[in-house]
Every structure is written in C-alpha cells, then in structure tokens.
Design a protein around this motif. Structure first.
Motif, PDB file in Angstrom:
ATOM      1  N   VAL A  88     -57.156  20.413 -31.614  1.00 24.59           N
ATOM      2  CA  VAL A  88     -56.140  21.476 -31.562  1.00 24.59           C
ATOM      3  C   VAL A  88     -56.085  22.076 -30.160  1.00 24.59           C
ATOM      4  CG1 VAL A  88     -55.534  23.779 -32.419  1.00 24.59           C
ATOM      5  CG2 VAL A  88     -56.250  22.013 -34.019  1.00 24.59           C
ATOM      6  N   ALA A  89     -57.257  22.318 -29.561  1.00 19.14           N
ATOM      7  CA  ALA A  89     -57.281  22.890 -28.210  1.00 19.14           C
ATOM      8  C   ALA A  89     -56.602  21.948 -27.220  1.00 19.14           C
ATOM      9  CB  ALA A  89     -58.724  23.157 -27.797  1.00 19.14           C
ATOM     10  N   GLN A  90     -56.880  20.648 -27.330  1.00 20.24           N
ATOM     11  CA  GLN A  90     -56.252  19.671 -26.435  1.00 20.24           C
ATOM     12  C   GLN A  90     -54.735  19.647 -26.624  1.00 20.24           C
ATOM     13  OE1 GLN A  90     -57.323  17.814 -23.942  1.00 20.24           O
ATOM     14  NE2 GLN A  90     -59.352  18.711 -24.088  1.00 20.24           N
ATOM     15  N   LEU A  91     -54.321  19.729 -27.891  1.00 21.40           N
ATOM     16  CA  LEU A  91     -52.880  19.738 -28.167  1.00 21.40           C
ATOM     17  C   LEU A  91     -52.231  20.963 -27.533  1.00 21.40           C
ATOM     18  CD1 LEU A  91     -52.672  18.551 -31.887  1.00 21.40           C
ATOM     19  CD2 LEU A  91     -51.797  17.382 -29.878  1.00 21.40           C
ATOM     20  N   HIS A  92     -52.928  22.103 -27.624  1.00 19.68           N
ATOM     21  CA  HIS A  92     -52.400  23.325 -27.019  1.00 19.68           C
ATOM     22  C   HIS A  92     -52.252  23.177 -25.521  1.00 19.68           C
ATOM     23  CE1 HIS A  92     -51.807  27.111 -29.327  1.00 19.68           C
ATOM     24  NE2 HIS A  92     -52.081  26.261 -30.302  1.00 19.68           N
ATOM     25  N   LEU A  93     -53.239  22.554 -24.916  1.00 21.18           N
ATOM     26  CA  LEU A  93     -53.175  22.358 -23.466  1.00 21.18           C
ATOM     27  C   LEU A  93     -52.050  21.397 -23.087  1.00 21.18           C
ATOM     28  CD1 LEU A  93     -56.943  22.147 -22.485  1.00 21.18           C
ATOM     29  CD2 LEU A  93     -55.310  23.901 -21.810  1.00 21.18           C
ATOM     30  N   ALA A  94     -51.773  20.476 -24.003  1.00 22.02           N
ATOM     31  CA  ALA A  94     -50.724  19.495 -23.721  1.00 22.02           C
ATOM     32  C   ALA A  94     -49.328  20.097 -23.854  1.00 22.02           C
ATOM     33  CB  ALA A  94     -50.865  18.308 -24.672  1.00 22.02           C
ATOM     34  N   LEU A  95     -49.231  21.204 -24.631  1.00 20.43           N
ATOM     35  CA  LEU A  95     -47.912  21.810 -24.811  1.00 20.43           C
ATOM     36  C   LEU A  95     -47.492  22.530 -23.533  1.00 20.43           C
ATOM     37  CD1 LEU A  95     -48.233  23.398 -28.367  1.00 20.43           C
ATOM     38  CD2 LEU A  95     -46.809  21.471 -27.727  1.00 20.43           C
ATOM     39  N   PRO A  96     -46.264  22.338 -23.100  1.00 18.59           N
ATOM     40  CA  PRO A  96     -45.831  23.003 -21.869  1.00 18.59           C
ATOM     41  C   PRO A  96     -45.730  24.521 -22.034  1.00 18.59           C
ATOM     42  CG  PRO A  96     -44.028  21.759 -22.854  1.00 18.59           C
ATOM     43  CD  PRO A  96     -45.239  21.452 -23.654  1.00 18.59           C
ATOM     44  N   SER A  97     -45.532  24.987 -23.268  1.00 22.76           N
ATOM     45  CA  SER A  97     -45.308  26.422 -23.480  1.00 22.76           C
ATOM     46  C   SER A  97     -46.604  27.231 -23.458  1.00 22.76           C
ATOM     47  CB  SER A  97     -44.584  26.636 -24.804  1.00 22.76           C
ATOM     48  OG  SER A  97     -45.349  26.069 -25.834  1.00 22.76           O
TER      49      SER A  97
END
Lengths: 428, 315
Positions: free
Chosen positions: B30-39
């Motif tokens: 989840v943390a990695q996905l958050h970092l991947a999100l541009p927003s």
C-alpha cells in the motif's frame, strides 16, 4: 432450552446461512440507494447530502458529536437522551470515521453490520424459543427484510442499528436466563444487558417484563430467587444509568443540551398522560384501543401480521407468553408515542410466528402431496414431502417479504402507508 | 516474578513473525502504491497509509479467525481448569487497552471519558458474546481487535463536524434547478385521492440556499395567477391558497415563473419520484419552445428525471 450445539457437518451450513444473511442485508440496503431510500422517497424536504450522499436532516444530531469523540477541544455540546440512547452506535460510528475518513460510510457500516447481527440474533433467539431450523431461518429472513429495518437505512440517525437491538437484546436475555447457573452472575448480567440496551436504544423497557416471564419458567431457582434476580437486575440498571449520567455531567457533557429533548422519555410521556387525567374516564384512551392495533397491523402489512399471529398459536406456551407481554408493552408504547417503529417493537416475535406459519403451510402441502398420486416422479414419498415442505415454506416467506419490499420494483404504496403513521405524511 | 513474565521461546517468536509478515507485506504494498500515485507522493503519507492498511489487514484476519472459532461446535473443557484458560489474557488485554487509550487521550479529559465509556461498553458486549460461544481464547482475540480499533483514532483531532448541504450541482440525488431564461416555466402537479377540504392550502417549494436577490417567483395555480411567492431566509418559496381557490380541488397544477432571470434564484430537485402523488411525471419544465417531463439541471446544462422538492399542506 439451551440451543443445541452444531455438529461439525453443520459448521459450513451455519457459515453459509450467515454469509447469505449478510449478503441479503447489503443487497437490501444498497439497492435502496438506487431505487430510493424510504425516508427520502416519503419526505424529500427532509433530505440532505453528506459527502454527496443522501441522509436525513436528523443526522445532524449525531454528526455534531463526532468532534466530541474524536476532537481534542473542550466539550462544546451536551449529550442529551437522543445521544445517550444510541451512545454505543455513535461511538462505533465515530471510531470508524477515524479509520475510514468518511462519516457517511462509517454510519452506514454501523447500521448494516448491526442490522446483520440483529438477524443472526433473531435466528438464535427463535431456535431457543423452540422453533425448528427451517421456521427460524424463514422468520429471520422476514426479520431482516422487515420495514422497521429497511425504512431507516440511509437516514444516518442510526435507527437501523437501534431497532436491531431488539432481537439482540431478546437473544442475550434468553441466553443469560437459560445458561447462567449462578444467581449473582445472572443478576449482574441481566442488569448489564438492560443498561446496554438503554445506550443502544430504548428496548430495555420491553425487556424488563419479558425477563420476568423468562425467569418465571426457570424452575431451577426458587420463586423468591427469581423475583430477587429480576428486581436486582432492574435496580442494577437504574444505578448504572445514574452513574453513567453522573459521569457525563462531571465530564462536561450533561449541562449544555443542543436541541434539548428531541426524543421523549417513556416515563415522562406516561406521567404526563396520567397527570393530565382528571378522572377515571380520562384514562380510557390510555388503554390499547382499536386504532393502535390497526396501525400495528398496517405497518407490518396485514397479511404478514395475521400470519405472524396465526403462527404464534403453534408456538409453545413460553413463547406465546413472551410475545403477549412484549406486544402489550408495544401497544402501550404506541399509545404514548405513535410511530411505525414503536408499533413494531415486538417484531422478532411476530416474525417468529410468521416463520412458523410458513413452515406449517409447507408441512400441510407435503401432507397433501403424499396423498396425491404424482406421475413420473420417482422419489420416495418421504423425500418428496421434505422437498415440498421446504419449497412451499420458502415460497410463502418470500411472498410475505415481497409484500413489504415492492418499493424495489417501483411500487411505493406500502412505503408511503408505513411512513404516513409518522406524522401524517407530506403531499407533493 | 520471572516465571510470570517469562520470555517467549524461539518457536513463539518465529510464529509471531510469520503471523505478522503478511500484514507487513500488505502495508509495504500500500505504501509503495501511494508513492507511485502522482497525487500523494509525500513519503510520510505513504508510510501512514501503509501502517494503517497493515493493521487493517491484521484486524480482518483476526476477525475471520474469531468468526471461524464462533462457527465451530461448542465443546466442553477436556481438562479441569481448561474452561478458564485465556481469561487472564483477556483481562490483561482489556486492562492494557484501557490504559493506553487513557494515556493517549490525557490531553482531552472529556474525550477521554467518552472514549473509555464507549470502549468499556463495546468490549463487554463483544467479549461476553464471543466467550460464551467460543471460549476465553477467542474472546481475548476479539478484545485485541477492539483495543486496536479504539486506540487508532486517539492520535487524530477532528475539530469540526462534517458539513451537510441540501444540494450539489452535479449530484445524482439532490440538485438545484432554476430559470435559465425569462420564458422558462417550472410546473409541478399534485393529484389528491379526495377533494381538498373546506380550508386554504399552503404550497412550499424548497430553495437550494438563502436568496436575497431582486427576482421574485411568480406562482400560477390551476390557471389562476397568485402573484409573487413569499421568500423565507432559508430560501424556501411559499404561496398561500385562499379557501375559495383550494376548496374541492382534486388536482393542483402549480406553475412558477420569475419576475427577472437570476441564476442565483434556484429550487431543490430530487431524483426519487416514488412519493410524488403524480409519480415520475409530476414535475416538468417549459424551455421557451416546449414542455419536458422531469427537471432541468442548468448547472450541468442537461435534463434530469426527478421532482421539484415541494410540499402541499393545509393553512
């Protein structure tokens, strides 16, 4: 009667039943946000939006207290009866709001989950009251799809959760009375139950006389012990309520009432009526009368109500007496405060009766099927009878469900009639 | 004393790590996905989301474990004292839970009291229900779920309640509708089961917000002009029908025009038409050329099926 323990082969069955129940509750709730929540369909001027989703204006009472549970500021608003009577639900909703970040979906989750748990409790309550698994499952189906629960979904005043505490409280009461052998623990448990019911809605008033009936059938205690347990539980409840109120007052949540008494105290309503009476004749309207009985019948739907009463005649003596007492308190409550949900306060017991009636119809159909020669069917009469029993029972229960859920197909007549018992009904 | 607080063995540590590993992986993903999100590229937000989802994952797995224990057949204790095994663990979990919640909320005594009361009520209810069916061990696991659920919000400060509104421009449930031009007319039909009684009537249309502009809403009821509607501070528009106009009517057809076109003058409309006496065709509008059934959301510039939110009542 202690509920029989399930053999391992029935574990899957129990899981399936509970999963189906949860699915049904979710479907009934979610479909209505598409086809129209009952309150919003009946009273559009009372509809508001929270995070872009529909709620009723009464949700204000509860939303304003999210900062009381989740904010660091000093107490800004008092907790009046409208809040304390749903304290547990409000606490759960605030906790979930912190987790999810969405007040709308947190309130909805509390309503849905407790609605589901109410259904589970209804099933086990019915089993403990001596109904068969089939009748209990059918009664539970009717319970979770009942207007008292569907009607208040998406209002966000936590009423769906509130009303579900009736089966939960009845089940807990009967489980305690039947299983607890120690008098002290039983008294403590029943007192705690009454208190917990008073902070999740107001069904403790119905449970007090019902507990007396349930205890009366427990011959393992002497009559004086039973009376002592009952009285002790009531005293404990009153003491716990006073302590709870005292703690709130001391911590700054007692004195500043917002909206004051937006809900009525049952005891105050009864006292007001009695004080207003100038003679014995003035007390006659306080007796359960025809219009209240008719209202009760209408809000269940006449056919559902009659089926429930007919089925109750098939129940054992204890169940009938419990239903009678709960119905009597319900009628008295409806006289004091006329609302569809007040008239339906004894709903788990009415639906228990309906479940039993549906099963009885199934058994009757099976009996007839054994007498009739059915060509081309190569199964034993016994197996055929079992299939016919289940099919006819389920069909009957499904028909009763459909009667009060026709709004999902666009027919809102029952919905409007149900809500018309709450303050007349707006014309638009 | 040492015996009471003995250190866990290697097998226990290994088991605990193995149990926590999947939840840690969930948090990391989840943390990695958050970092991947541009927003939301803020690392601390990604970390917070990762921790939250790891804990949520643990809660879900524990809840499932408790549910499975609840569904198992009830078996009596095999050895004396086994029935009480886990009671101490439960009490320790609840006690420690209450202490850490209290410690975390010492900064706000009122909030501390409400949260401890709620925690106590929920814990008693959950633990008793689980214990009587699945025993003290399952009850202790259920209590640990409640402790984690109740402890998490203590670091947050939620100072104001969420805002409620009557309408939103692009909302699928409640929107507002107005008069885009001078020739625009809004019409609503109310059909009654019985003739209106011997008294006047009041018609209220719900405004979408306060209005203090120059425009007035002109009402025409059953082909009779009744002049400008009264405006309330709330934005509602009200017209009173004298008894001679209302008496005996089985239908009210209400047409609304504006004295001058003002985009700020707006009424509320709703999607669900099941309660309207005239059904889905109760509301309509005239756009200068022809009549259309339903409402027009001029904020979006598109027609929307629904009804104007209004009320007909006795005077």
């Amino acid at each position: 009667m202690r509920e029989p323990s399930a053999p391992p082969s029935q574990v899957t069955c129990t899981f399936t039943l509970h999963a189906a129940l949860f699915g049904l509750v979710c479907v009934l709730a979610l479909l209505r946000i598409l086809t129209g929540p009952w309150y919003h369909t009946y009273n559009p001027p009372g509809a508001n939006l929270l995070e872009g989703w529909p709620v009723s204006w009464e949700s204000e009472y509860y939303l304003i207290h999210l900062p009381s549970f989740l904010g660091d500021g000093p107490p800004a608003l008092g907790l009046s009866l409208v809040h304390t009577r749903t304290f547990i639900n409000l606490y759960l909703a605030s906790m979930l709001t912190a987790w999810t970040g969405s007040a709308f979906w947190s309130f909805a989750a509390v309503d849905v989950v407790i609605w589901f748990l109410g259904g589970v409790a209804a099933f086990h309550l019915m089993r403990r009251l001596g109904t068969s698994s089939v009748a209990a499952a059918l009664g539970t189906l009717l319970c979770v799809s009942s207007p008292i629960l569907s009607s208040n979904m998406w209002r966000h005043d936590l009423h769906a959760a509130n009303f579900s505490t009736m089966p939960l409280g009845l089940w807990a009461g009967i489980a305690l009375v039947e299983d607890e052998r120690n008098r002290g623990k039983l008294t403590l448990g029943l007192g705690a139950l009454l208190f917990l019911l008073s902070v999740s809605y107001q069904y403790q008033w119905i449970l007090v006389p019902v507990l007396a009936v349930l205890l009366a059938f427990q011959t393992r205690f002497a009559p004086t012990s039973r009376a002592g347990i009952w009285a002790g539980a009531v005293v404990l409840y009153l003491v716990a309520s006073a302590i709870f109120r005292g703690i709130l007052d001391i911590s700054g949540y007692g004195s500043m009432l917002l909206g004051g008494e937006v809900v009525s105290r049952p005891s105050q309503l009864a006292l007001d009526r009695l004080r207003a009476a100038r003679g014995p004749l003035d007390l006659v309207p306080l007796l359960p009368v025809v219009h209240v009985s008719l209202e009760t019948m209408q809000v269940y739907h006449p056919l559902v109500f009659i089926t429930g009463i007919a089925g109750m005649l098939l129940a054992n003596w204890r169940t009938r007496l419990v239903a009678l007492v709960a119905s009597a308190v319900t009628l008295a409550s409806t006289l004091l405060y006329s609302a569809p949900w007040t008239a339906m306060s004894a709903f788990p017991l009415v639906y228990l009766g309906a479940g039993m009636a549906c099963e009885a119809l199934g058994l009757a159909a099976a009996h007839v099927s054994r007498l009739l020669p059915i060509p081309y069917v190569r199964v034993s009469p016994f197996r055929l009878g079992a299939v016919v029993t289940v099919c006819v029972s389920v069909l009957c229960a499904a028909m009763l469900c459909v009667l009060t859920n026709l709004d999902l197909a666009g027919d809102t007549r029952f919905l409007m009639r149900f809500w018309s018992y709450f303050g007349g009904g707006p014309l638009f | 004393m040492i015996g009471a607080f003995s250190l866990p063995g290697r097998a226990e540590v290994r088991s605990a790590v193995a149990g926590a590993l999947p939840h840690g992986i969930v948090g990391l993903v989840v943390a990695q996905l958050h970092l991947a999100l541009p927003s939301s590229a803020e690392p601390h937000l990604a970390l917070a989301a990762g921790v939250k989802w790891a804990v949520l994952s643990w809660i879900v797995s524990e809840a499932l474990a408790v549910a499975i224990m609840l569904a198992r057949p009830v078996l009596g204790p095999k050895r004396p004292g086994e029935a009480d095994a886990g009671r101490g663990t439960l009490l320790r979990i609840v006690g420690v839970g209450a202490i850490i919640i209290a410690a975390a909320l010492l900064r706000s005594p009122g909030r501390l009291v409400l949260n401890l009361l709620g925690f106590a009520m929920v814990t008693v209810t959950v633990c008793w229900t689980v214990q009587r069916r699945a025993g003290w061990g399952a009850s202790a696991r259920a209590a640990s779920i409640v402790v984690v659920l109740a402890f998490f919000p203590t670091h947050l400060d939620y100072p104001t309640p969420p805002l409620k509104v009557r309408v939103l421009p692009d909302n699928p449930f409640n929107w507002s509708t107005g008069w885009p031009s001078g020739e625009w007319v809004l019409r609503h039909r109310v059909e009654l089961d019985a003739p209106w009684p011997e008294k006047g009537a009041s018609i209220t249309f719900i405004g979408d917000r306060e209005y203090i502009g120059p425009a007035a809403i002109l009402a025409r009821v059953n082909e009779r002009d009744l002049g400008p509607m009264r405006r309330e501070v709330s934005g509602h528009a009200i017209i009173e029908l004298p008894a001679d106009v209302a008496r005996g009517q089985r239908m009210f057809v209400i047409e609304l025009r504006t004295s001058i076109s003002d985009p700020a003058l707006r009424l509320t409309a709703q999607r669900w038409t099941g309660g309207a006496t005239a059904g889905s065709g109760a509301s309509s509008y005239f756009d200068g050329e022809r009549w259309h059934t339903g409402t027009f959301n001029d904020a979006l510039g598109s027609p929307k099926p629904g009804v104007y939110v209004m009320l007909l009542g006795p005077l």
